[in-house]
Design a protein around this motif. Sequence first.
Motif, PDB file in Angstrom:
ATOM      1  N   ASN A 208       0.835  -1.212   0.000  1.00  0.00           N
ATOM      2  CA  ASN A 208       0.000   0.000   0.000  1.00  0.00           C
ATOM      3  C   ASN A 208       0.869   1.262   0.000  1.00  0.00           C
ATOM      4  OD1 ASN A 208      -2.436  -1.241  -0.073  1.00  0.00           O
ATOM      5  ND2 ASN A 208      -2.971  -0.915   2.072  1.00  0.00           N
ATOM      6  N   ALA A 209       1.929   1.227   0.812  1.00  0.00           N
ATOM      7  CA  ALA A 209       2.828   2.386   0.882  1.00  0.00           C
ATOM      8  C   ALA A 209       3.463   2.617  -0.485  1.00  0.00           C
ATOM      9  CB  ALA A 209       3.889   2.156   1.956  1.00  0.00           C
TER      10      ALA A 209
ATOM     11  N   ALA B 115       1.047   4.215  -2.692  1.00  0.00           N
ATOM     12  CA  ALA B 115       0.853   5.632  -2.349  1.00  0.00           C
ATOM     13  C   ALA B 115       2.012   6.469  -2.879  1.00  0.00           C
ATOM     14  CB  ALA B 115       0.733   5.796  -0.841  1.00  0.00           C
TER      15      ALA B 115
ATOM     16  N   ILE C 203      -3.334  10.115   4.075  1.00  0.00           N
ATOM     17  CA  ILE C 203      -4.712   9.612   3.911  1.00  0.00           C
ATOM     18  C   ILE C 203      -5.681  10.791   3.989  1.00  0.00           C
ATOM     19  CG2 ILE C 203      -6.461   8.081   4.909  1.00  0.00           C
ATOM     20  CD1 ILE C 203      -3.822   6.729   6.251  1.00  0.00           C
TER      21      ILE C 203
ATOM     22  N   THR D 263     -11.908   1.638  -1.425  1.00  0.00           N
ATOM     23  CA  THR D 263     -10.662   1.881  -2.159  1.00  0.00           C
ATOM     24  C   THR D 263     -10.733   3.218  -2.872  1.00  0.00           C
ATOM     25  OG1 THR D 263      -9.167   1.026  -3.854  1.00  0.00           O
ATOM     26  CG2 THR D 263     -11.493   0.611  -4.213  1.00  0.00           C
ATOM     27  N   THR D 264      -9.580   3.856  -3.033  1.00  0.00           N
ATOM     28  CA  THR D 264      -9.551   5.089  -3.831  1.00  0.00           C
ATOM     29  C   THR D 264      -8.721   4.865  -5.087  1.00  0.00           C
ATOM     30  OG1 THR D 264      -7.609   5.862  -2.635  1.00  0.00           O
ATOM     31  CG2 THR D 264      -9.758   6.600  -1.809  1.00  0.00           C
ATOM     32  N   ARG D 265      -8.250   3.604  -5.199  1.00  0.00           N
ATOM     33  CA  ARG D 265      -7.398   3.311  -6.355  1.00  0.00           C
ATOM     34  C   ARG D 265      -8.202   2.656  -7.469  1.00  0.00           C
ATOM     35  NH1 ARG D 265      -2.932   2.786  -2.530  1.00  0.00           N
ATOM     36  NH2 ARG D 265      -3.506   0.711  -1.820  1.00  0.00           N
TER      37      ARG D 265
ATOM     38  N   MET E  53      -9.058  -3.153  -4.867  1.00  0.00           N
ATOM     39  CA  MET E  53     -10.265  -3.930  -4.550  1.00  0.00           C
ATOM     40  C   MET E  53     -10.759  -3.581  -3.154  1.00  0.00           C
ATOM     41  SD  MET E  53     -10.023  -7.696  -6.143  1.00  0.00           S
ATOM     42  CE  MET E  53      -8.380  -8.107  -5.684  1.00  0.00           C
ATOM     43  N   GLY E  54      -9.949  -2.841  -2.390  1.00  0.00           N
ATOM     44  CA  GLY E  54     -10.386  -2.428  -1.055  1.00  0.00           C
ATOM     45  C   GLY E  54     -10.467  -3.588  -0.080  1.00  0.00           C
ATOM     46  N   LEU E  55      -9.677  -4.634  -0.339  1.00  0.00           N
ATOM     47  CA  LEU E  55      -9.729  -5.788   0.576  1.00  0.00           C
ATOM     48  C   LEU E  55      -8.479  -5.912   1.433  1.00  0.00           C
ATOM     49  CD1 LEU E  55     -11.324  -8.490  -1.716  1.00  0.00           C
ATOM     50  CD2 LEU E  55     -12.270  -7.578   0.403  1.00  0.00           C
ATOM     51  N   GLY E  56      -7.387  -5.245   0.995  1.00  0.00           N
ATOM     52  CA  GLY E  56      -6.097  -5.397   1.685  1.00  0.00           C
ATOM     53  C   GLY E  56      -6.187  -5.040   3.155  1.00  0.00           C
ATOM     54  N   LEU E  57      -6.619  -3.816   3.464  1.00  0.00           N
ATOM     55  CA  LEU E  57      -6.650  -3.368   4.858  1.00  0.00           C
ATOM     56  C   LEU E  57      -7.713  -4.114   5.658  1.00  0.00           C
ATOM     57  CD1 LEU E  57      -6.005   0.481   4.587  1.00  0.00           C
ATOM     58  CD2 LEU E  57      -4.442  -1.322   5.330  1.00  0.00           C
TER      59      LEU E  57
ATOM     60  N   ALA F  33       1.856   8.632   5.414  1.00  0.00           N
ATOM     61  CA  ALA F  33       0.918   7.904   6.275  1.00  0.00           C
ATOM     62  C   ALA F  33       1.713   6.899   7.099  1.00  0.00           C
ATOM     63  CB  ALA F  33      -0.105   7.185   5.422  1.00  0.00           C
TER      64      ALA F  33
END
Length: 479
Positions: free
Chosen positions: A382-383, A386, A418, A432-434, A438-442, A466
């Motif tokens: 994620n980093a 970003a 963030i 997710t903002t990407r 998929m918004g599942l990682g975190l 962040a």
Amino acid sequence: MNPLSRARAVVCWLVLFLVGALWIGRQEYVDQHERFFQNTSVAQRMLSQKTVQHEAVLATLAALSHPPSPERLYPSLQPAMPQLLGLGHLPGGVWAGSIDQPPGLPAAVERARQLGRPVTLPIDNARYWLVSPSGWSLLLDARQLVPAADFPPGLANLTLTVGQPPLALLDKQPEDAVPGLTLALQKPLGAASQPFQMRSTRKLTPDAWPWTAWLAWAAASALLVAGAAAWQRSRAEARRQQEQARLAAMARLGTLGEMAAGIAHELNQPLTAILAHTRAAERLLDDEEERPAVRHALLASAEQARRAADIISRMRALVQPSSPARREALDPDALVASLRFLSEPELARQGIRLSWHNASPGARPLGDRVALEQILHNLVQNAADALAGVQGTRHISIEGRAVDGDYQFSVSDTGPGIAADAMPRLFAPFYTTRAQGMGLGLALCDTLAGSMDGRIAARNLSPAGACFTVSLPRAGAAA
Ligand code: ADP
């Protein structure tokens, strides 16, 4: 049944009952009216026949050249004509009759001659003389025209207007009987000489109405509405069950989809690495000197395959809540070394520097190695994402330190940080903002940390970047 649908059923029943009851009532009224009309017509015919009979008697008497004397004639006619009270005539202007001459007779004879038919000479509201142009006259009693018992039994009140007040021939319903709808019919009698108005009335009292039919209809309509309501309820219930089954199927599909997406997300990394390593090994295979590099690539490939297998078994463990996450004291340095071995080539390609600092050497987090590796790997990934658009320093620093009873890893970057509105939803699945995210990682990191009694948090750094922290229970620390 809830109160609303019960009220609706009652209203439906009322409407249905009223419509049916009105129809039944109307039919009954039409029947009663029809019967009343027929009975009245029969009475009118019976009375008319009598009056026509009077005209016939007078005509016969006038035709006789040697008529018998009225005193002798009367007793022979009377038995067949109970209404006949007397008779007489005026031969040569002198009265000869079974009773006295009525006043005004000569004038009445004159009137009859002018009209060419008999005329009436009323005495009271029941009796009248019927005077013919020949001078023959009959004294008649309208009360005796038809015996009351001979009228159709359906008739109630019957009057005949001979004089005033009208004469009551039948009086079965007194005037002020119970209130009700009144049927009334007025007709003159058929003989031109005695066109007395006959009036028939009948009050439709409450007992004349079809109560039994109404009661039966009330019960039948209630049954009908109850049946319809029950049918509707069972249909609604069947629909509800179908809908519930559909929703459950959708939810199962949703969970399945979520799971599939999560697994794909997590497996993508090791599978890509395996592909890269095996391609590199294939390229180097023919070159004898590159043997160590081939071995290294194959080893790395095998390591990634093990990781993929581990992820799958972790996923299985996650969906089987009975199997608790493994707890073991982990070596943070070894863990990060493995992470760096996996990620550094790709990070270097992106111009990102990765640093590691252990501020509490010797301290050990308690947890599951694969799960923690997965969390750190996700945070680093994620980093890196970003930092993708960042100009200048691209740096990811991992730090480890003992904090109270925990061991805490922090992964910081020099990215844009963030957004404030993203902060509360960061760990929600599918946030997710990407564009490719998929918004599942975190969400997965959060679940994995929770399964090890740990927690994960995010904050922004000053001036930029962040920082994600993962806290796990520390081996040897008092619980
Ligand atoms: P995905 O990576 O598929 O978008 P994640 O659950 O890993 O899903 O991340 C959710 C969102 O959190 C990302 O879309 C991004 O907006 C934000 N995010 C995660 N890590 C960082 C970071 N290091 N810096 C800034 N934003 C981040």
